[in-house]
Scaffold this motif. Structure first.
Motif, PDB file in Angstrom:
ATOM      1  N   GLU A 169      30.879  30.425  38.592  1.00 49.34           N
ATOM      2  CA  GLU A 169      30.521  29.731  37.354  1.00 49.34           C
ATOM      3  C   GLU A 169      29.242  28.959  37.583  1.00 49.34           C
ATOM      4  OE1 GLU A 169      30.651  26.284  36.267  1.00 49.34           O
ATOM      5  OE2 GLU A 169      31.137  25.466  38.221  1.00 49.34           O
ATOM      6  N   LYS A 170      28.433  28.898  36.529  1.00 51.04           N
ATOM      7  CA  LYS A 170      27.148  28.199  36.609  1.00 51.04           C
ATOM      8  C   LYS A 170      27.026  27.259  35.418  1.00 51.04           C
ATOM      9  CE  LYS A 170      23.307  30.676  36.109  1.00 51.04           C
ATOM     10  NZ  LYS A 170      22.321  30.218  35.070  1.00 51.04           N
ATOM     11  N   GLY A 171      27.379  25.999  35.635  1.00 56.13           N
ATOM     12  CA  GLY A 171      27.279  25.000  34.574  1.00 56.13           C
ATOM     13  C   GLY A 171      28.437  24.989  33.599  1.00 56.13           C
ATOM     14  N   THR A 172      29.369  25.921  33.726  1.00 57.29           N
ATOM     15  CA  THR A 172      30.464  26.002  32.755  1.00 57.29           C
ATOM     16  C   THR A 172      31.443  24.846  32.918  1.00 57.29           C
ATOM     17  OG1 THR A 172      30.265  28.413  32.792  1.00 57.29           O
ATOM     18  CG2 THR A 172      32.257  27.495  31.817  1.00 57.29           C
ATOM     19  N   GLY A 223      43.780  28.139  37.793  1.00 58.96           N
ATOM     20  CA  GLY A 223      43.642  29.520  37.347  1.00 58.96           C
ATOM     21  C   GLY A 223      42.745  30.319  38.260  1.00 58.96           C
ATOM     22  N   VAL A 224      41.635  29.718  38.678  1.00 57.64           N
ATOM     23  CA  VAL A 224      40.711  30.385  39.593  1.00 57.64           C
ATOM     24  C   VAL A 224      41.411  30.675  40.920  1.00 57.64           C
ATOM     25  CG1 VAL A 224      38.616  30.085  40.970  1.00 57.64           C
ATOM     26  CG2 VAL A 224      38.627  29.451  38.543  1.00 57.64           C
ATOM     27  N   HIS A 225      42.111  29.675  41.445  1.00 57.87           N
ATOM     28  CA  HIS A 225      42.819  29.831  42.708  1.00 57.87           C
ATOM     29  C   HIS A 225      43.856  30.955  42.611  1.00 57.87           C
ATOM     30  CE1 HIS A 225      45.487  28.694  46.094  1.00 57.87           C
ATOM     31  NE2 HIS A 225      44.392  28.180  46.634  1.00 57.87           N
ATOM     32  N   ARG A 226      44.523  31.043  41.473  1.00 59.32           N
ATOM     33  CA  ARG A 226      45.568  32.062  41.281  1.00 59.32           C
ATOM     34  C   ARG A 226      44.994  33.477  41.255  1.00 59.32           C
ATOM     35  NH1 ARG A 226      47.144  34.853  37.064  1.00 59.32           N
ATOM     36  NH2 ARG A 226      45.903  33.625  35.577  1.00 59.32           N
ATOM     37  N   VAL A 227      43.872  33.676  40.561  1.00 62.06           N
ATOM     38  CA  VAL A 227      43.335  35.034  40.397  1.00 62.06           C
ATOM     39  C   VAL A 227      42.517  35.489  41.601  1.00 62.06           C
ATOM     40  CG1 VAL A 227      43.314  34.782  37.894  1.00 62.06           C
ATOM     41  CG2 VAL A 227      41.198  34.353  39.183  1.00 62.06           C
ATOM     42  N   LEU A 228      42.182  34.577  42.504  1.00 64.42           N
ATOM     43  CA  LEU A 228      41.453  34.966  43.708  1.00 64.42           C
ATOM     44  C   LEU A 228      42.374  35.655  44.708  1.00 64.42           C
ATOM     45  CD1 LEU A 228      39.084  31.978  44.633  1.00 64.42           C
ATOM     46  CD2 LEU A 228      38.395  34.320  44.052  1.00 64.42           C
ATOM     47  N   LYS A 229      41.879  36.719  45.313  1.00 63.57           N
ATOM     48  CA  LYS A 229      42.601  37.368  46.399  1.00 63.57           C
ATOM     49  C   LYS A 229      42.606  36.448  47.621  1.00 63.57           C
ATOM     50  CE  LYS A 229      41.074  41.997  44.982  1.00 63.57           C
ATOM     51  NZ  LYS A 229      40.328  43.213  45.401  1.00 63.57           N
ATOM     52  N   ALA A 230      43.513  36.682  48.537  1.00 63.46           N
ATOM     53  CA  ALA A 230      43.500  35.947  49.796  1.00 63.46           C
ATOM     54  C   ALA A 230      42.169  36.203  50.491  1.00 63.46           C
ATOM     55  CB  ALA A 230      44.653  36.398  50.681  1.00 63.46           C
ATOM     56  N   GLY A 231      41.505  35.147  50.895  1.00 66.04           N
ATOM     57  CA  GLY A 231      40.186  35.273  51.497  1.00 66.04           C
ATOM     58  C   GLY A 231      39.064  35.347  50.486  1.00 66.04           C
ATOM     59  N   GLY A 232      39.419  35.305  49.184  1.00 65.44           N
ATOM     60  CA  GLY A 232      38.413  35.354  48.127  1.00 65.44           C
ATOM     61  C   GLY A 232      37.632  34.056  48.024  1.00 65.44           C
ATOM     62  N   THR A 233      36.562  34.092  47.249  1.00 72.03           N
ATOM     63  CA  THR A 233      35.624  32.970  47.191  1.00 72.03           C
ATOM     64  C   THR A 233      35.377  32.521  45.759  1.00 72.03           C
ATOM     65  OG1 THR A 233      34.479  33.835  49.147  1.00 72.03           O
ATOM     66  CG2 THR A 233      33.308  32.188  47.843  1.00 72.03           C
ATOM     67  N   PHE A 234      35.392  31.217  45.557  1.00 69.67           N
ATOM     68  CA  PHE A 234      34.983  30.613  44.287  1.00 69.67           C
ATOM     69  C   PHE A 234      33.658  29.909  44.515  1.00 69.67           C
ATOM     70  CE2 PHE A 234      35.511  26.733  41.378  1.00 69.67           C
ATOM     71  CZ  PHE A 234      34.899  27.365  40.311  1.00 69.67           C
ATOM     72  N   ILE A 235      32.665  30.227  43.704  1.00 72.00           N
ATOM     73  CA  ILE A 235      31.349  29.602  43.805  1.00 72.00           C
ATOM     74  C   ILE A 235      31.058  28.846  42.520  1.00 72.00           C
ATOM     75  CG2 ILE A 235      28.866  29.991  44.014  1.00 72.00           C
ATOM     76  CD1 ILE A 235      29.441  32.352  45.806  1.00 72.00           C
ATOM     77  N   SER A 236      30.727  27.577  42.658  1.00 70.15           N
ATOM     78  CA  SER A 236      30.421  26.711  41.524  1.00 70.15           C
ATOM     79  C   SER A 236      28.997  26.185  41.663  1.00 70.15           C
ATOM     80  CB  SER A 236      31.417  25.538  41.473  1.00 70.15           C
ATOM     81  OG  SER A 236      31.084  24.629  40.442  1.00 70.15           O
ATOM     82  N   VAL A 237      28.154  26.503  40.685  1.00 69.98           N
ATOM     83  CA  VAL A 237      26.773  26.032  40.639  1.00 69.98           C
ATOM     84  C   VAL A 237      26.722  24.915  39.610  1.00 69.98           C
ATOM     85  CG1 VAL A 237      24.361  26.675  40.275  1.00 69.98           C
ATOM     86  CG2 VAL A 237      25.970  28.354  41.199  1.00 69.98           C
ATOM     87  N   THR A 238      26.309  23.720  40.025  1.00 70.89           N
ATOM     88  CA  THR A 238      26.570  22.538  39.211  1.00 70.89           C
ATOM     89  C   THR A 238      25.607  21.395  39.495  1.00 70.89           C
ATOM     90  OG1 THR A 238      28.270  20.835  38.806  1.00 70.89           O
ATOM     91  CG2 THR A 238      28.255  21.851  40.974  1.00 70.89           C
ATOM     92  N   TYR A 278      20.056  21.353  42.843  1.00 75.60           N
ATOM     93  CA  TYR A 278      21.339  21.683  42.249  1.00 75.60           C
ATOM     94  C   TYR A 278      22.336  21.917  43.382  1.00 75.60           C
ATOM     95  CZ  TYR A 278      18.431  22.530  38.137  1.00 75.60           C
ATOM     96  OH  TYR A 278      17.540  22.388  37.110  1.00 75.60           O
ATOM     97  N   PHE A 279      23.609  21.762  43.089  1.00 71.35           N
ATOM     98  CA  PHE A 279      24.638  21.907  44.112  1.00 71.35           C
ATOM     99  C   PHE A 279      25.359  23.243  43.965  1.00 71.35           C
ATOM    100  CE2 PHE A 279      23.902  17.430  43.570  1.00 71.35           C
ATOM    101  CZ  PHE A 279      23.902  16.940  44.863  1.00 71.35           C
ATOM    102  N   VAL A 280      25.641  23.878  45.095  1.00 72.49           N
ATOM    103  CA  VAL A 280      26.399  25.126  45.122  1.00 72.49           C
ATOM    104  C   VAL A 280      27.600  24.915  46.043  1.00 72.49           C
ATOM    105  CG1 VAL A 280      26.405  27.577  45.696  1.00 72.49           C
ATOM    106  CG2 VAL A 280      24.340  26.520  44.737  1.00 72.49           C
ATOM    107  N   TYR A 281      28.799  24.965  45.460  1.00 74.59           N
ATOM    108  CA  TYR A 281      30.034  24.813  46.235  1.00 74.59           C
ATOM    109  C   TYR A 281      30.607  26.190  46.513  1.00 74.59           C
ATOM    110  CZ  TYR A 281      29.733  19.919  44.890  1.00 74.59           C
ATOM    111  OH  TYR A 281      29.299  18.636  44.700  1.00 74.59           O
TER     112      TYR A 281
END
Length: 248
Positions: free
Chosen positions: A121-124, A152-167, A198-201
């Motif tokens: 997600e980017k700014g959402t 919700g993000v944690h649930r739909v991610l596969k094990a070892g998957g990545t969530f990236i937040s641009v904020t 900008y920050f990227v998590y």
């Protein structure tokens, strides 16, 4: 397309009808810079076979740029039916027939468990914070929405998957939320930009360690912001509500 006027208050961003009206007039807009500025931070987490979900695609071109880089299994969602319809038409007209665009609420993701390798997600999510009150102690309704999104993000991610937040959200405010006991992801962050950053998590599911439990920070000295800087001439500055007032 005519220029999109900047809302008189950031609270306007919480009104769904504002986005429908905006997307009916605006062809394309990039919050927090376009993909080329942070591509080097995203690519290490992708393969050609990665299943990718973009939250709040709006009229951004990020999904097209990801596709051109070789990641073709992409799903985009947005709450605005106007944005979704326009994005579908644009992608088809440009030959991107395999990018899926759906109308959906990021607070209630309509996907099965563990079906994406990467969510971005980017700014959402920043929109959820425009009426949060004290950034050190956000309103309960803000935390509820943010946590619903992250769960919700944690649930739909596969094990070892990545969530990236641009904020715009600084680590002192975001890390305590990302490190809530509901999640087992590790939390790392970096920045991009020149004078202004900008920050990227990057949150990796299943890789959390005990030292990732970061307690809230008691104090933050905000650096001065020059609103005449090129990178803040757009609407991006609206998401810095409350933060600039912390230099006390």
């Amino acid at each position: 397309m005519e220029d999109t006027p900047t809302p008189s208050t950031a609270l306007t961003y919480l009104n769904p009808s504002y986005w429908d009206e905006r997307f009916s007039k605006e062809e394309q807009y990039e919050w927090f810079k376009d993909y080329s500025h942070f591509r080097h931070l995203i690519q290490p987490h992708l393969t050609p076979h990665s299943a990718v979900l973009e939250l709040g695609c709006g009229n951004s071109q990020m999904c097209e740029q990801l596709h051109k880089d070789g990641t073709t299994n992409i799903t985009c969602i947005d709450l605005s039916p106007v944005a979704v319809q326009n994005m579908q038409k644009r992608l088809l007209s440009r030959g991107f027939k395999d990018i899926k665009v759906l109308q959906a609420d990021m607070l209630e993701l309509p996907f099965e468990d563990e079906c994406f390798d990467l969510v971005i997600e980017k700014g959402t999510m920043d929109v959820l914070f425009v009426d949060s009150g004290d950034p050190w102690n956000p309103k309960p309704e803000t935390i509820f929405k943010v946590m619903a999104t992250l769960k919700g993000v944690h649930r739909v991610l596969k094990a070892g998957g990545t969530f990236i937040s641009v904020t715009f959200g600084q680590p002192h405010f975001r890390r305590p939320i990302f490190n809530a006991p509901d999640f087992n992801w590790s939390v790392e962050w970096t920045t991009f930009g020149e004078t202004f950053h900008y920050f990227v998590y990057v949150l990796k599911k299943g890789q959390r360690s005990s030292y990732d439990d970061i307690p809230p920070v008691k104090r933050f000295e905000a650096s001065p912001i020059n609103l005449l800087h090129e990178e803040l001439e757009s609407e991006d500055f609206a998401f810095r509500i409350n933060v600039d007032e912390l230099n006390y």
